[in-house]
Design a protein around this motif. Structure first.
Motif, mmCIF file in Angstrom:
data_model
loop_
_atom_site.group_PDB
_atom_site.id
_atom_site.type_symbol
_atom_site.label_atom_id
_atom_site.label_comp_id
_atom_site.label_asym_id
_atom_site.label_seq_id
_atom_site.Cartn_x
_atom_site.Cartn_y
_atom_site.Cartn_z
ATOM 1 N N UNK A 207 0.838 -1.211 0.000
ATOM 2 C CA UNK A 207 0.000 0.000 0.000
ATOM 3 C C UNK A 207 0.867 1.252 0.000
ATOM 4 N N UNK A 208 1.897 1.221 0.848
ATOM 5 C CA UNK A 208 2.823 2.359 0.920
ATOM 6 C C UNK A 208 3.398 2.708 -0.438
ATOM 7 N N UNK A 209 3.781 1.632 -1.121
ATOM 8 C CA UNK A 209 4.388 1.835 -2.444
ATOM 9 C C UNK A 209 3.400 2.476 -3.423
ATOM 10 N N UNK A 210 2.165 1.944 -3.406
ATOM 11 C CA UNK A 210 1.155 2.493 -4.313
ATOM 12 C C UNK A 210 0.893 3.957 -3.976
ATOM 13 N N UNK A 211 0.792 4.234 -2.638
ATOM 14 C CA UNK A 211 0.446 5.597 -2.217
ATOM 15 C C UNK A 211 1.540 6.581 -2.631
ATOM 16 N N UNK A 212 2.778 6.281 -2.304
ATOM 17 C CA UNK A 212 3.849 7.249 -2.541
ATOM 18 C C UNK A 212 4.370 7.225 -3.967
ATOM 19 N N UNK A 213 4.679 5.985 -4.446
ATOM 20 C CA UNK A 213 5.375 5.938 -5.734
ATOM 21 C C UNK A 213 4.442 6.055 -6.922
ATOM 22 N N UNK A 214 3.184 5.669 -6.750
ATOM 23 C CA UNK A 214 2.302 5.757 -7.910
ATOM 24 C C UNK A 214 1.337 6.928 -7.809
ATOM 25 N N UNK A 215 0.469 6.888 -6.770
ATOM 26 C CA UNK A 215 -0.539 7.957 -6.677
ATOM 27 C C UNK A 215 0.134 9.314 -6.481
ATOM 28 N N UNK A 216 1.083 9.395 -5.531
ATOM 29 C CA UNK A 216 1.768 10.653 -5.241
ATOM 30 C C UNK A 216 2.524 11.164 -6.458
ATOM 31 N N UNK A 217 3.260 10.246 -7.099
ATOM 32 C CA UNK A 217 4.071 10.666 -8.248
ATOM 33 C C UNK A 217 3.172 11.148 -9.389
ATOM 34 N N UNK A 218 2.072 10.440 -9.570
ATOM 35 C CA UNK A 218 1.154 10.822 -10.653
ATOM 36 C C UNK A 218 0.571 12.202 -10.398
ATOM 37 N N UNK A 219 0.201 12.444 -9.154
ATOM 38 C CA UNK A 219 -0.363 13.744 -8.792
ATOM 39 C C UNK A 219 0.668 14.856 -9.006
ATOM 40 N N UNK A 220 1.922 14.606 -8.585
ATOM 41 C CA UNK A 220 2.979 15.625 -8.755
ATOM 42 C C UNK A 220 3.244 15.888 -10.232
ATOM 43 N N UNK A 221 3.171 14.812 -11.017
ATOM 44 C CA UNK A 221 3.420 14.953 -12.458
ATOM 45 C C UNK A 221 2.325 15.800 -13.116
ATOM 46 N N UNK A 222 1.088 15.595 -12.659
ATOM 47 C CA UNK A 222 -0.018 16.362 -13.228
ATOM 48 C C UNK A 222 0.076 17.828 -12.854
ATOM 49 N N UNK A 223 0.315 18.071 -11.581
ATOM 50 C CA UNK A 223 0.501 19.460 -11.138
ATOM 51 C C UNK A 223 1.318 19.485 -9.859
#
Ligand SMILES: Nc1ncnc2c1ncn2[C@@H]1O[C@H](COP(=O)(O)OP(=O)(O)O)[C@@H](O)[C@H]1O
Ligand SMILES: [Mg+2]
Length: 378
Positions: A207-223
């Motif tokens: 879960x940690x990995x999904x939260x930080x590396x995927x969801x977080x990264x995707x959000x930062x990439x978008x804005x």
């Protein structure tokens, strides 16, 4: 000059006058003018409806129309044909009015020789051509402005959608975090010996990995919310983002940083955004194409009120003429031009590549909708 005769529509109800004009022109300048003669306004309007001519010689006093109306109706019928008005000597005021209403010239009957008449018609044609060209330029310019605004609006809308999705992703991330924390608490209550707790630990890690590396990264990439926090953290985030792939040296002008510290609104949000999108694309290209060992990212003010970004790599470079033009290059130009700046790419095979964007430190009016979101981001 074309050797074709100039087609003239002569609108004159006085046969004698018309004949005189016709004859003197033919004698003085044979073959240069091809004259069609009508006696009434209705005939002139019909002629202009069916035929084309280069210039109209127009008497304002006709059996079926008098005064300035004669000119107005003729112009309305053929707006792009120049008109030379023929008036009597007592009609100076009417002649002035005719010029205001769009006649190219006027001549006083009885005071005209063939050379003056020919010159007046030639000037009328030349003036009308120049006027039309100016109108066309004006229309073309207005279209360019419209297109520029529509590009700014498209980019602004695109950015707003990205922010909106980023905000929603942050919300999803929050919810995942809460779930993960809840699981963590359950785990702590269970003790670590059991098989189930080991399995749950793995779930928490995942879960940690999904939260930080995927969801977080995707959000930062978008804005990236870092965009609202000033130039230093902004460029620091670049180093972090690309440091695995290439060595980056960041060089920010000290004076610019001092000014930004004193005035947090120095670089408008739209300009920060353009800077970010251009820098990301330039660095992505370095990683993807350059085979570089080092990149320098420099930001300085080339002159008061402007900001320059230069991303230079020491990679293999490329031939600008023959390189496939991808979306990346066009996007960098679009972002720069949307904020009324410019972006150029310099490169040569074996000589590395440099992307230079020069952006004004002013808000582009077409992207104001991005202002509303300037604050409140975290
Ligand atoms: N820093 C660079 N070093 C070498 N080649 C580059 C660099 N930047 C761009 N290019 C060349 O320019 C082309 C167009 O780039 P771009 O428009 O970003 O499209 P894409 O990256 O999708 O190919 C690339 O395919 C590459 O050949
Ligand atoms: Mg690219």
């Amino acid at each position: 000059m074309s050797s074709e005769p100039t087609k003239v529509l002569l609108v004159e109800d006085n046969w004698g006058e018309a004949h005189l004009l016709y004859k003197s022109l033919e004698e003085a300048i044979p073959g240069q003018f091809q004259i069609s003669h009508v006696l009434r306004l209705s005939d002139a309007l019909e002629y202009l409806w069916k035929e084309t001519c280069h210039v109209v010689l127009l008497d304002l006093g006709l059996p079926d129309s008098h005064g300035i109306d004669t000119l107005v109706l003729t112009r309305a019928q053929a707006p792009s044909v120049p008109i030379v008005v023929l008036t009597g000597s007592q009609d100076e005021a009417l002649a002035d009015q005719a010029l205001k209403e769009g006649a190219q010239d006027y001549l006083v009957k009885g005071q005209v020789d063939s050379n003056i008449l020919a010159r007046s018609m030639r000037y009328a044609i030349a003036r009308k051509t120049a006027e039309e060209a100016l109108v066309r330029q004006g229309v073309a310019f207005a279209k360019v402005c419209q297109l520029e605004h529509s590009r700014q609006r498209l980019i602004a809308v695109h950015e707003l959608v990205r922010r909106d999705i980023a905000v929603q992703l942050d919300d999803v991330r929050e919810k995942f975090l809460r779930l993960k924390n809840h699981l963590q608490e359950i785990l702590e209550g269970m003790g670590s010996a059991s098989e189930t707790s080991r399995e749950l630990s793995e779930v928490v890690k995942g879960l940690n990995q999904v939260i930080e590396q995927q969801v977080g990264a995707l959000s930062r990439q978008l804005y990236p919310s870092i965009l609202t926090q000033g130039l230093v953290p902004f460029f620091q985030s670049f180093c972090d983002q690309f440091k695995e792939a290439v060595s980056i040296e960041i060089d920010l002008d000290e004076d610019l940083l001092r000014k930004e510290k004193a005035d947090s609104g120095l670089v408008p949000q739209q300009v920060v955004l353009a800077l970010y999108r251009i820098a990301v694309e330039a660095l992505t290209n370095v990683v993807k194409h350059a085979k570089a060992s080092k990149v320098t990212v420099r930001v300085d003010p080339p002159r008061e009120g402007w900001l320059r970004l230069a991303v230079r790599d020491d990679g293999q470079g490329f031939d600008l003429e023959s390189a496939s033009s991808g979306l990346g290059m066009a996007t960098m130009r679009d972002y720069a031009e949307a904020v009324n700046g410019e972006c150029v790419v310099q490169s040569a095979p074996g000589g590395g590549t440099e992307v230079i964007a020069v952006l004004p430190l002013s808000r582009p009016p077409g992207m104001e909708c991005l202002d509303a979101c300037e604050t409140g981001e975290n």
